[in-house]
Design a protein around this motif. Structure first.
Motif: not given
Length: 348
Positions: A107-112, A233-236, A265-267
């Motif tokens: 979910n676009m987070a680290r830490p999640a 969205p991160d790695c394709g 939202a990531a898009q």
């Protein structure tokens, strides 16, 4: 077949997992003030901080109740202590110990929040109490669903009491939540629940193996689901869709995981970066034309007017791109918009 032995620690301790995002520091501090040092439970906290420095353990420790620290990989779980997910690391709860990983963002987070909730639920079952606090979008909903499914108890901050209502609203909409409370009401309930519940009696499930077996389970599920016409969205990479109750999730082979709302939202962020790159290229083209226009004025073969026209053209083409970035974008959950200045600032 290998037989998993239950350790005495797993039988005797209860686990409280707390997840928060925007506005979470004040909410967490309010809860911790109400927790006694003698609490017979270990408390785990994940706050969306990305890779930024965090003083949260210091802030919680100076309250004078429970001790607090950033989690250390492999350290033993102990009651009466608050384990805080350190910057840029997922924190998971394994059998008797804490594990840290710089695995793929969820979910676009680290830490999640989801990995912490999920691992605690699968390891400690009904001995887990999950708490979702203020925050944007819906990280933590899937993890809270796992806590409930494994027999644990679920608590969510009243959305009307939250700085960011989206996370609590999502949890309430997708999980059969046990309690919806204001932040000041949460600590007294936690103390009561821990005192009333017998860990040995509370156990229900929770003996599932963790670690590598969880990853294998994810891979197996991935291969059974057909890919969707949406890329990560991160790695394709190709994404697979899965359903967790009423919650839709997307995951890739690398391990990036998104809910549908956070995927949207990531898009937008991916599109924003691409448009900004196009705007930069047009600005550089205009600057090159300006330089050549000045040189042409000194007697070059191409007239200055041609360079000026090309420069103006480049500037003109940035206008629709700028409009694309600055317009307001509808967010389907109805709890706000996604647009410039409002794009998931709490999921850095």
């Amino acid at each position: 077949m290998e037989i998993m032995m239950r350790s005495p620690l797993r039988e005797q301790i209860q686990i409280i997992v707390i997840g928060a995002s925007a506005g979470g520091v004040d909410a967490i501090r309010t809860i911790v003030v109400g927790l006694p040092a003698t609490l017979s439970a270990a408390v785990f906290v994940t706050l969306h901080i990305g890779s930024h420095k965090s003083d949260l353990p210091w802030l919680l420790g100076r309250l004078g109740t429970m001790s607090a620290s950033h989690a250390v990989h492999g350290e033993e779980i102990r009651a009466g202590h608050i384990f805080v997910a350190p910057p840029d690391h997922h924190m998971t709860v394994e059998s008797g110990k804490v594990c840290l990983t710089k695995g793929p963002r969820e979910n676009m987070a680290r830490p999640a929040i989801d990995p912490m909730f999920r691992s605690a639920a699968r390891t400690y079952g009904a001995n887990v109490i999950g708490v979702i606090l203020t925050g944007g979008l819906n990280d933590g909903t899937a993890g809270l669903y796992e806590v409930k499914a494994q027999g644990g108890l679920t608590i969510v901050q009243d959305p009307s009491d939250a700085v960011g209502a989206s996370m609590p609203k999502s949890a309430i909409a997708n999980v059969a939540v046990d309690y919806v409370l204001t932040v000041p009401e949460i600590a007294p309930l936690l103390v009561q629940l821990v005192a009333e519940r017998s860990p040995a009696e509370a156990r229900k499930g929770g003996d599932q193996a963790t670690g590598d077996s969880q990853e294998k389970g994810m891979t197996a599920q991935f291969t059974l689901n057909h890919p969707v016409a949406v890329t990560c969205p991160d790695c394709g990479g190709a994404l697979r869709r899965s359903e967790l109750g009423s919650l839709t999730q997307f995951s890739c082979h690398i391990g990036h995981v998104y809910t549908a709302e956070i995927m949207l939202a990531a898009q937008f962020l991916t599109m924003e970066r691409s448009v900004e790159q196009a705007m930069r290229s047009l600005s550089e083209r205009a600057e090159l034309c300006r330089i050549m226009m000045e040189k042409a004025q000194e007697g070059e073969a191409i007239s200055p007017a041609r360079w000026q026209d090309a420069m103006s053209e480049a500037f003109d083409q940035t206008a629709p791109l700028r409009e694309l970035l600055t317009r307001e974008w509808i967010h389907p959950d109805g709890d706000g918009i996604v647009g410039q200045g409002s794009v998931i600032t709490d999921l850095a």
